[in-house]
Scaffold this motif. Structure first.
Motif, mmCIF file in Angstrom:
data_model
loop_
_atom_site.group_PDB
_atom_site.id
_atom_site.type_symbol
_atom_site.label_atom_id
_atom_site.label_comp_id
_atom_site.label_asym_id
_atom_site.label_seq_id
_atom_site.Cartn_x
_atom_site.Cartn_y
_atom_site.Cartn_z
ATOM 1 N N SER A 132 -69.954 -46.237 11.498
ATOM 2 C CA SER A 132 -71.362 -45.883 11.686
ATOM 3 C C SER A 132 -71.793 -45.984 13.152
ATOM 4 N N LYS A 133 -71.011 -46.711 13.967
ATOM 5 C CA LYS A 133 -71.378 -46.927 15.362
ATOM 6 C C LYS A 133 -70.686 -45.978 16.336
ATOM 7 N N VAL A 134 -69.748 -45.176 15.828
ATOM 8 C CA VAL A 134 -68.992 -44.290 16.714
ATOM 9 C C VAL A 134 -69.458 -42.850 16.537
ATOM 10 N N ALA A 135 -69.762 -42.205 17.652
ATOM 11 C CA ALA A 135 -70.132 -40.785 17.606
ATOM 12 C C ALA A 135 -68.889 -39.952 17.347
ATOM 13 N N MET A 136 -68.988 -38.989 16.439
ATOM 14 C CA MET A 136 -67.854 -38.152 16.067
ATOM 15 C C MET A 136 -68.218 -36.678 16.167
ATOM 16 N N ARG A 137 -67.200 -35.836 16.163
ATOM 17 C CA ARG A 137 -67.414 -34.390 16.095
ATOM 18 C C ARG A 137 -66.380 -33.814 15.125
ATOM 19 N N SER A 138 -66.762 -32.760 14.436
ATOM 20 C CA SER A 138 -65.891 -32.191 13.405
ATOM 21 C C SER A 138 -64.977 -31.099 13.944
ATOM 22 N N LEU A 274 -55.396 -51.521 18.745
ATOM 23 C CA LEU A 274 -54.639 -50.453 18.088
ATOM 24 C C LEU A 274 -54.921 -50.419 16.586
ATOM 25 N N ARG A 275 -55.070 -51.587 15.984
ATOM 26 C CA ARG A 275 -55.375 -51.621 14.546
ATOM 27 C C ARG A 275 -56.773 -51.073 14.279
ATOM 28 N N LEU A 276 -57.717 -51.370 15.158
ATOM 29 C CA LEU A 276 -59.070 -50.855 14.977
ATOM 30 C C LEU A 276 -59.072 -49.328 15.099
ATOM 31 N N ILE A 277 -58.361 -48.808 16.098
ATOM 32 C CA ILE A 277 -58.271 -47.355 16.267
ATOM 33 C C ILE A 277 -57.652 -46.712 15.032
ATOM 34 N N LEU A 287 -65.467 -41.239 23.488
ATOM 35 C CA LEU A 287 -64.776 -42.301 24.216
ATOM 36 C C LEU A 287 -65.678 -43.495 24.532
ATOM 37 N N ASP A 288 -66.909 -43.226 24.964
ATOM 38 C CA ASP A 288 -67.804 -44.319 25.348
ATOM 39 C C ASP A 288 -68.192 -45.184 24.152
ATOM 40 N N SER A 289 -68.474 -44.547 23.015
ATOM 41 C CA SER A 289 -68.851 -45.344 21.846
ATOM 42 C C SER A 289 -67.639 -46.081 21.283
ATOM 43 N N LEU A 290 -66.443 -45.508 21.408
ATOM 44 C CA LEU A 290 -65.225 -46.200 20.983
ATOM 45 C C LEU A 290 -64.961 -47.400 21.892
ATOM 46 N N TYR A 291 -65.230 -47.224 23.186
ATOM 47 C CA TYR A 291 -65.095 -48.328 24.144
ATOM 48 C C TYR A 291 -66.034 -49.480 23.777
ATOM 49 N N ASP A 292 -67.281 -49.161 23.454
ATOM 50 C CA ASP A 292 -68.239 -50.201 23.058
ATOM 51 C C ASP A 292 -67.756 -50.951 21.822
ATOM 52 N N LEU A 293 -67.113 -50.237 20.916
ATOM 53 C CA LEU A 293 -66.624 -50.852 19.689
ATOM 54 C C LEU A 293 -65.449 -51.793 19.962
ATOM 55 N N CYS A 294 -64.618 -51.428 20.931
ATOM 56 C CA CYS A 294 -63.424 -52.224 21.245
ATOM 57 C C CYS A 294 -63.704 -53.367 22.224
ATOM 58 N N GLU A 336 -64.094 -36.750 27.286
ATOM 59 C CA GLU A 336 -65.172 -37.430 26.573
ATOM 60 C C GLU A 336 -64.792 -37.795 25.140
ATOM 61 N N TRP A 337 -63.719 -37.180 24.635
ATOM 62 C CA TRP A 337 -63.374 -37.340 23.230
ATOM 63 C C TRP A 337 -61.950 -37.857 23.070
ATOM 64 N N PHE A 338 -61.769 -38.652 22.032
ATOM 65 C CA PHE A 338 -60.477 -39.306 21.766
ATOM 66 C C PHE A 338 -60.102 -39.059 20.305
ATOM 67 N N GLN A 339 -58.827 -38.709 20.081
ATOM 68 C CA GLN A 339 -58.365 -38.506 18.709
ATOM 69 C C GLN A 339 -56.922 -38.984 18.576
ATOM 70 N N THR A 340 -56.631 -39.764 17.544
ATOM 71 C CA THR A 340 -55.243 -40.119 17.277
ATOM 72 C C THR A 340 -54.561 -38.921 16.634
ATOM 73 N N THR A 341 -53.358 -38.645 17.069
ATOM 74 C CA THR A 341 -52.605 -37.532 16.518
ATOM 75 C C THR A 341 -52.058 -37.911 15.142
ATOM 76 N N GLU A 342 -51.575 -36.902 14.422
ATOM 77 C CA GLU A 342 -50.977 -37.177 13.114
ATOM 78 C C GLU A 342 -49.762 -38.089 13.269
ATOM 79 N N LEU A 343 -48.962 -37.840 14.303
ATOM 80 C CA LEU A 343 -47.822 -38.712 14.585
ATOM 81 C C LEU A 343 -48.301 -40.095 14.992
#
Length: 465
Positions: A132-138, A274-277, A287-294, A336-343
């Motif tokens: 709920s605290k991380v901004a996302m895009r579809s 890494l576990r949180l991600i 990225l900025d909201s993910l940084y705040d979370l970590c 500005e955006w971060f995504q973990t790959t399928e791998l």
């Protein structure tokens, strides 16, 4: 173990304290009634939600780490370290709170348990809160940086270069700049060879190479693919052929493990990050909201601010490892955006399953550099007092650094200090050991100092000027 099993093995006094803490109405002298009353409250969705919210609020920092761990049983020392911020008697209070229990087998290695269903409920609470605290895009950003498995190709390039050239090392144990420039021109991912003055903490050879190359080179040496011997670098063909036969996912998993081991010294909570991600899935995250979370799991490290640690030591390295990709809205815009790959999801999940990371704080540590400088990574007055007889302090802002030279070793030996014990202490606390060139010279300098004392017929500690 689940909550009902833990309650069943608990003593009546323990159950009474738990019921009181959870405000559960029951007959206080009947174990069966107390147990049933607590379980009925747990099975009620509203009551369970209240319990979980209270536990996560009262024990927030500890509970965040517990839900990220792949195991739910702990040694007493681990739990005591985890609950240290909550003051004396925190373990006893946690046992009364209803989320921590004693294992029924007194001989077990991990005598304290967080029940599986309790951990799952708290985990779900935190994941929902984090998302709920991380901004996302579809949709995918217009510009995407994805290195995929380029690091494996560059590892192969490095090994091929060493096999085809006469590669020698400088006196500090690094490749010559001419070789570095040639290797970098062959790599898929180039890096600047211009390095700042202070470089330590992120691997054995981070003092001499840029971040990605240092990781690749360290990994090749630790895997035995490259061997440094008598000032030269050579390829172990048998190990290299065995490495090439492995699956890509296995190779990347070993590289990820090496990265965590190398970077966990300066970033102790890296596994938690890494576990949180991993828990946030494969959505595009801002990225900025993910940084705040970590942030609760990050720390500055000497010349690196928390922001530097996040962007350079974690995000950039995860992209190099093929774990993540970055996105931006235009070519000239920073990511500005971060995504973990399928791998990346697969690699992080497997690493989570295999993790046996402890919660005990790391011991005081230092980095011994090939240029005979010792940098204290975890400041500790006792460690620095031990170092003092055989070193001299290097004046610097923000870095606790020392230098060991022939005259400082001789000075310590003449003063009667035990050089062998000092050297063993340095080796024990050095994150990456003592470089061979440094260790060789230390022994030579100490022996020369002892011979000088014998020549003057003076006992260590006596004045002989």
């Amino acid at each position: 173990m689940r909550l009902n099993e833990c309650l069943n093995h608990a003593s009546v006094p323990t159950l009474q304290r738990i019921a009181k803490s959870l405000h559960v109405a029951c007959v206080p002298y009947s174990k069966l009634d107390i147990l049933q009353s607590i379980l009925e409250a747990w099975l009620d969705p509203d009551a369970r939600k209240t319990m979980v919210h209270r536990w996560c609020a009262d024990w927030d920092a500890a509970m965040r780490r517990i839900v990220l761990l792949p195991r739910h049983a702990f040694a007493r020392e681990e739990m005591a370290s985890l609950l240290a911020p909550y003051g004396d008697g925190a373990v006893d209070r946690a046992l009364e709170a209803g989320w921590l229990y004693v294992h029924p087998d007194p001989a077990t290695k991990f005598p304290l348990i967080v029940p599986e269903d309790v951990c799952q409920a708290c985990h779900a609470h935190y994941v929902a809160n984090w998302r709920s605290k991380v901004a996302m895009r579809s949709d995918d950003p217009p510009c995407v940086l994805d290195e995929e498995d380029a690091i494996l190709a560059d590892l192969e390039t490095l090994v091929a270069y060493v096999r085809d050239h006469d590669v020698r090392l400088t006196t500090t144990g690094a490749l010559y700049k001419r070789n570095l420039e040639q290797v970098m021109q062959l790599f898929k991912i180039e890096e600047s060879l211009e390095l700042p003055r202070w470089r330590f903490g992120y691997g054995k050879r981070t003092f001499a190479y840029p971040d990605r190359l240092a990781l690749v080179y360290d990994f090749a040496c630790d895997e035995g693919l490259l061997i440094e011997h008598d000032g030269r670098v050579e390829v172990d063909d048998a190990r290299w052929h065995a490495w090439k036969s492995r699956l890509t996912v296995v190779k990347l998993r070993r590289l990820l493990r090496h990265y965590v081991i190398s970077y966990r010294g300066p970033i102790p909570r890296l596994p938690d990050v890494l576990r949180l991600i991993l828990r946030l899935g494969d959505d595009w995250l801002h990225l900025d909201s993910l940084y705040d979370l970590c942030l609760p799991f990050l720390n500055p490290f000497y010349y690196d601010s928390m922001s530097d640690v996040w962007r350079t030591r974690i995000v950039k390295m995860l992209v190099h490892l093929g774990i993540a990709r970055l996105g931006s809205d235009a070519p000239e815009c920073p990511p500005e955006w971060f995504q973990t790959t399928e791998l990346g999801q697969e690699l992080l999940s497997r690493g989570d399953e295999e993790s046996t990371a402890d919660l005990i704080e790391r011991r005081p540590a230092l980095v011994v550099q090939p240029n005979f400088e010792l940098v204290v990574v975890s400041p500790d007055p006792r460690l620095e007092e031990t170092l003092a007889p055989f070193v001299e302090r290097i004046p610097s802002d923000g870095v606790r650094a020392y230098r060991v030279l022939a005259h400082t070793v001789a000075q310590g030996v003449r003063a009667g200090h035990d050089f062998d014990a000092w050297r063993a202490c340095v080796a024990r606390h050095a994150l990456y050991g003592i470089p061979q060139n440094v260790d060789r010279m230390l022994v030579r300098w100490a022996e020369a100092a002892r011979l000088e004392l014998e020549a003057h017929d003076v006992e260590p500690g006596e004045s002989w000027a």
